[in-house]
Design an enzyme around this catalytic site. Structure first.
Site, mmCIF file in Angstrom:
data_model
loop_
_atom_site.group_PDB
_atom_site.id
_atom_site.type_symbol
_atom_site.label_atom_id
_atom_site.label_comp_id
_atom_site.label_asym_id
_atom_site.label_seq_id
_atom_site.Cartn_x
_atom_site.Cartn_y
_atom_site.Cartn_z
ATOM 1 N N GLU A 1 0.850 -1.193 0.000
ATOM 2 C CA GLU A 1 0.000 0.000 0.000
ATOM 3 C C GLU A 1 0.883 1.240 0.000
ATOM 4 O O GLU A 1 1.742 1.413 0.866
ATOM 5 C CB GLU A 1 -0.925 0.028 1.211
ATOM 6 C CG GLU A 1 -1.813 1.268 1.204
ATOM 7 C CD GLU A 1 -2.841 1.305 2.309
ATOM 8 O OE1 GLU A 1 -3.698 2.220 2.278
ATOM 9 O OE2 GLU A 1 -2.799 0.434 3.199
ATOM 10 N N GLU B 1 -12.587 2.897 2.497
ATOM 11 C CA GLU B 1 -11.883 3.151 3.754
ATOM 12 C C GLU B 1 -12.249 4.548 4.248
ATOM 13 O O GLU B 1 -12.078 5.529 3.523
ATOM 14 C CB GLU B 1 -10.369 3.043 3.533
ATOM 15 C CG GLU B 1 -9.573 3.115 4.809
ATOM 16 C CD GLU B 1 -8.077 2.938 4.544
ATOM 17 O OE1 GLU B 1 -7.445 2.153 5.275
ATOM 18 O OE2 GLU B 1 -7.549 3.586 3.623
#
Length: 289
Positions: free
Chosen positions: A149, A243
């Site tokens: 990520e 998210e």
């Protein structure tokens, strides 16, 4: 209909990972209509893995686990003991993900999650590469994928852009290491939301959708139309996970690491339903359907 499995982060619903927390999280993820739950492993000591897996399977949900490291257990450190502690955390987290029934373990697997006061050293980067080479081999044996990520400069000094991540993945050199793009971080570090998607191409393996302030999708200034069209350009069919963080739901550890200081929403289930509809519409529009 979407060809991408759609997910939601557990912190939309509850801050902990006790059996009671997981019951709430799993039920609300299912009820909102998602395919996948993403669970951060920062509070893994509270997690009853067997119980959670049973509940996930009963709900028909897939599971993805994510984490960053701590400064005392940081694989980008120059200190071999600190690196060893970080490597152990990664190995343990990979095993938890596997035991939950997951095939994807992603996040800032390469460093602590926090602001560094110095540049990454060449020795520290070499430690990252060596550790993640070993982890990729372990993951491969389990049929699992690792995601890198890409996080912003205030959360890591290892990779901040898609180009950085591709270089790191090349150095790790394993096909089961994929790139994980996150629109919240891209908004800070990239020139736009399109070129990084095209640059990564078929090496993209996981996507986080978050507004520029990590609140309601569409309430900020991000060009999600361009981003979802770019995903369609590269025929991305992997997971897309919403998210979002608010001081309404606080993790015992992760909220402070992510600087969640204000209340961007109060009703997690309503937020989750809205995000699913928003992402589904964007995917449909991106494919010109």
């Amino acid at each position: 209909m979407s060809t991408n499995p759609l997910g939601v982060h557990a912190l939309v619903f509850a801050g902990g990972t006790t059996p009671d927390d997981m019951s709430v999280i799993i039920d609300q993820t299912r009820d909102a209509g998602y395919d996948i739950l993403e669970l951060s492993l920062h509070d893994a000591t509270s997690l009853d893995v067997a119980d959670a897996r049973t509940k996930l399977e009963a709900a028909g949900l897939g599971i993805v686990c994510s984490r960053g490291l701590a400064f005392a257990a940081d694989v980008s450190s120059d200190d071999p003991e600190v690196v060893a502690r970080g490597a152990k955390l990664l190995q343990d987290s990979l095993q938890i993900t596997y035991d939950l029934g997951g095939t994807h373990f992603t996040g800032a697997l390469y460093s602590a999650l926090g602001k560094y006061g110095h540049q990454l050293s060449s020795a520290g980067r070499a430690n990252v590469v060596a550790t993640l080479k070993d982890l990729a081999v372990e993951a491969q044996a389990k049929g699992m994928t690792l995601g890198l990520e890409i996080c912003n400069r205030y959360e890591t000094n290892v990779i901040n852009t898609a180009a950085d991540a591709l270089r790191l993945a090349d150095d790790i050199g394993h096909d089961n290491v994929v790139i994980h793009l996150d629109t919240y971080h891209m908004n800070i570090e990239e020139d736009d939301l399109v070129r990084p998607v095209h640059l990564v191409g078929d090496r993209l393996g996981y996507v986080h959708i978050g507004e520029n302030h990590r609140g309601y999708l569409g309430s900020g200034h991000l060009d999600f139309t361009a981003f979802f069209h770019a995903l369609a350009d590269i025929d991305y069919t992997g997971p897309i996970t919403f998210e979002s963080f608010s001081s309404a739901v606080v993790s015992p550890t992760l909220s402070n690491d992510l600087a969640i200081w204000r209340n961007l929403w109060n009703d997690g289930p309503a937020l989750a339903r809205h995000a699913l509809a928003f992402m589904s519409a964007q995917i449909e529009a991106g494919h010109g359907a």
